[in-house]
Enzyme design. Sequence first.
Site, mmCIF file in Angstrom:
data_model
loop_
_atom_site.group_PDB
_atom_site.id
_atom_site.type_symbol
_atom_site.label_atom_id
_atom_site.label_comp_id
_atom_site.label_asym_id
_atom_site.label_seq_id
_atom_site.Cartn_x
_atom_site.Cartn_y
_atom_site.Cartn_z
ATOM 1 N N TYR A 1 10.520 -3.011 -51.153
ATOM 2 C CA TYR A 1 10.683 -1.556 -51.169
ATOM 3 C C TYR A 1 12.160 -1.169 -51.310
ATOM 4 O O TYR A 1 13.025 -1.706 -50.628
ATOM 5 C CB TYR A 1 10.134 -0.909 -49.892
ATOM 6 C CG TYR A 1 10.410 0.577 -49.844
ATOM 7 C CD1 TYR A 1 9.739 1.447 -50.705
ATOM 8 C CD2 TYR A 1 11.366 1.120 -48.992
ATOM 9 C CE1 TYR A 1 10.009 2.806 -50.703
ATOM 10 C CE2 TYR A 1 11.636 2.478 -48.977
ATOM 11 C CZ TYR A 1 10.960 3.315 -49.838
ATOM 12 O OH TYR A 1 11.233 4.656 -49.845
ATOM 13 N N ASN B 1 19.912 8.257 -47.972
ATOM 14 C CA ASN B 1 18.899 8.134 -46.920
ATOM 15 C C ASN B 1 19.555 8.096 -45.549
ATOM 16 O O ASN B 1 19.767 7.039 -44.962
ATOM 17 C CB ASN B 1 18.094 6.843 -47.159
ATOM 18 C CG ASN B 1 16.707 6.928 -46.565
ATOM 19 O OD1 ASN B 1 16.487 7.634 -45.590
ATOM 20 N ND2 ASN B 1 15.780 6.202 -47.143
ATOM 21 N N ARG C 1 29.042 37.074 -11.115
ATOM 22 C CA ARG C 1 28.885 36.119 -10.027
ATOM 23 C C ARG C 1 28.345 34.772 -10.498
ATOM 24 O O ARG C 1 28.719 33.715 -9.965
ATOM 25 C CB ARG C 1 27.947 36.729 -8.983
ATOM 26 C CG ARG C 1 27.944 35.990 -7.680
ATOM 27 C CD ARG C 1 27.028 36.550 -6.601
ATOM 28 N NE ARG C 1 26.312 37.764 -6.893
ATOM 29 C CZ ARG C 1 25.103 38.057 -6.403
ATOM 30 N NH1 ARG C 1 24.503 37.191 -5.622
ATOM 31 N NH2 ARG C 1 24.517 39.199 -6.670
ATOM 32 N N GLY D 1 8.984 6.467 -51.604
ATOM 33 C CA GLY D 1 8.084 7.412 -50.966
ATOM 34 C C GLY D 1 6.646 7.131 -51.361
ATOM 35 O O GLY D 1 6.149 5.996 -51.286
#
Length: 519
Positions: A61, A204, A293, A68
């Site tokens: 890959y 990426n 406060r 994708g």
Amino acid sequence: MGGTGAGAPLIEIGPGALTFEQVTAVARGGALVGITRESLAAMAASRASIDELAARPTPVYGVSTGFGALATRHIDPALRAKLQVSLVRSHAAGSGPEVEREVVRALMLLRLSTLATGRTGVRPGTALTLASMLNAGITPVVHEYGSLGCSGDLAPLAHCALALMGEGTVRDGAGDLVTAASALEAAGIEPVTLIAKEGLALINGTDGMLGMLVLALDDLRGLLKLVDIATAMSVEALLGTDRVFAADLQELRPHPGQAVSAANLRALLTDSKIMESHRGPDCTRVQDAYSLRCSPQVSGAARDTVGYASLVASRELASAVDNPVVLPDGRVESNGNFHGAPVAYVLDFLAIPVADVASMSERRTDRMLDKARSNGLPPFLADDPGVDSGHMIAQYTQAAIVAELKRLAVPASADSIPSSAMQEDHVSLGWNGARKLRRAVDGLARVVAIEILTAARALDLRGPLRPSPATSAVVRALRTRVPPPGPDRHLAPEIEAAFRMVQDGSLLDAAESVTGPLS
């Protein structure tokens, strides 16, 4: 908007994490960058692993496949360079206004830092070219819209990778809009011809959202000190009590940010003649409004949120975010580290205290303008109430900003829009969170500037009683750009002048010239 040049500091990028200071130095200060020998060697070793895998018949890959939802296609070796170029061109699909130069420079630097880990498989020469672009002040045009924060900030990073290839549009070192090809040529930089894996490695990552987080944290550390300055001025102007800021009271609730804020207030209010004027036994002011406060509790909690966000950012700065990654043993593995959720959550988290701190500041301003609650100040601090409106509409401006900040506090990361044919079926929207946080930080700065502007006017009207040496120094600094009280004037330029002094640190410097460094 200039480039970098001789005399700028040099930051060496190695396999380890960049610091917050290094990111801001490059993004905002024009610092130069270099890459260590260790990183160049690590990149060469991981590139050798990629080349070896690319030669195998088995698909890998990101090296020899599509991306994708198209990752099932095995790409012929002759088409792999085209694959990388096509990836960058198609992913450079942003739209909308240009993103700020400092954001793009941070994004480029952080991508370079990940490349320098040697875990991405890019060639050393590709990383060196990216460094050269930064050093030449070449800033690719990146657009507001396009990133879903998963797989990282794809579209913004793709616009930067496109420029690295000599395509697309950039701002040159002078800030002029030119083609990437002409800017690279003028700087003597040879465009990169991408090979297997490099296009994917360049786009990426979470670098855009992380860069904006680091810049926002830098802004907020200074702004929260100015919040304490504004609070101290308002406490004096409203004849409030400083007894609630005592250290032993703060120790009963040991949140670190609260202690820091209260210590700042004590330092800022030291030797205030206004405070001394109502310290006697006849003074019954022990129950000021919450906006006075409880300021240490609120701005202190904001500080603690900044602290947590800084921890997350430091972890992300130490990360190598890419998919797939090259591991030290040469394996190339897919992973989900590009998902932006850790960064997205804190970007959203920070927007909440930003809105709340601004809301409290606006309440203090409103109190100074209300004759019924201001303890003797004229209505709206007007010179001739009824004829003059004083700071009435300045508070409107604060209120409008605070209303917007509340909308910006709605989390982006609670949403998700699936993409890539449901392969990327859950996204972080971290880029969206970062963009809205930048707007929120700007809004807080403007709200605080208006409070300081209003409190300074109120302190002048308390004369002859004198505020503390620290807050007096702030008023004097402001008076170099904004005149003292008088009939109504064009107020917008005075608000802008106060805002610029908040931004450039001159009001903080004035206070710290008396107190020493505030925390």
